[in-house]
Design an enzyme around this catalytic site. Sequence first.
Site: not given
Length: 260
Positions: A165, A151
Site C-alpha cells: 500500500y 498517504s
Amino acid sequence: MTAAGGSDTAAPVMIVTGGSRGIGAATARLAAQAGYAVVVNYAQRRDAAEAVVAQITADGGRAEAVAGDVGREADILALFEAADRLGRLAVLVNNAGVVDAAQPVVEMSAERLERMFRINAIGSILCAREAIRRMATSRGGQGGVIVNLGSAASKLGAANQYVDYASAKGAIDTFTVGLAREVAADGIRVAAVRPGIIDTDIHASGGIPDRAASMAPSLPMRRPGTAEEVARAILWLASDAASYSSGAILDVSGARAVLP
Ligand code: NAP
C-alpha cells in the site's frame, strides 16, 4: 444509479471516487455545500453512497451515486460518462483506496500486489486520463483540478503492515508531481493530500479496527484526524483560492511523518 437534487445543470461537477464512506463521503458533503454537483462513486456499499446523496439532497445540494470499481477500466469509462450527463467536469478527487491485511512482504501474493496497485495507483491514473480528456484547454475543455489521495505511508513505508500500500501511495506522490507539470499549460492543476492516521473504516478493512484509537497516544497531536479535516484540505486545493498551487502535496497528518 441514483439521481437526486435540483435541475441546475450549470453547477460545476466534482467526481469523488470512493465517495460513499470516510474521507470521500466527507469530501462529497463539503463539495455540495460549496456548490458542486457531486458524483458519489462507490464500489460495493450502495446503501452508504445513497445515504450521502440523500443527505446532500436534503440540504438542498445536487448529487448522484454511481457504482464503479476504479480497478476496472470499463467501470471508469462508465463513471465519467455518468458525470458527463450531470454537467461540466471541474474537479476529480482520486480518493478510492484500499489496504489489505497486515502482512510482511515475504508473505505477499502476486494477486494481492496486483490488486493493490490496480486500485490505488492505476485506477487514479486512468481516472486522471479521463478527466484530462474533458478538462484540457487544448482539447476544447475549460481546465480543472485533480486532487489525489496519497498517504503518510509513502514516507514511512508501513513495514510489517502494508509495504505494498505504501509503495502504491509513493506512486501517487510521483504521479502528482509529473502530471502537474504535464498538464499545467492545459489549465489543469494537480495536487495531492497526504493524510496521516484518520479515523475511518479503512483500518477495519485491514484487520485492525481500533488502529486509529490505539495509535492516538503515539501521534504528535495525541489523536487521529477526522475525515472532515482531510476533506477541508481537498476542497481548498480544488478551489480558486489555490489557483497557483499545482504539483503540491499537502500533509494532513497532524505533524506525523512531516519532513523539513
Ligand atoms: P474507507 O473509509 O475505507 O472508504 C473507502 C472508500 O473507497 C469507500 O467509499 C469505498 O467504497 C471506496 N472504494 C474502495 N475500493 C474501491 C474501488 N475499487 N473502486 C471504487 N471505490 C472503492 O477509506 P478512507 O480512510 O476514507 O480512505 C480514503 C483515501 O484516503 C484512500 O485513498 C486511502 O488510502 C487514503 N488514506 C486514508 C488514511 C486513513 O487513515 N484513513 C490515511 C492515509 C491515506 P464502498 O463503500 O463501496 O466500499
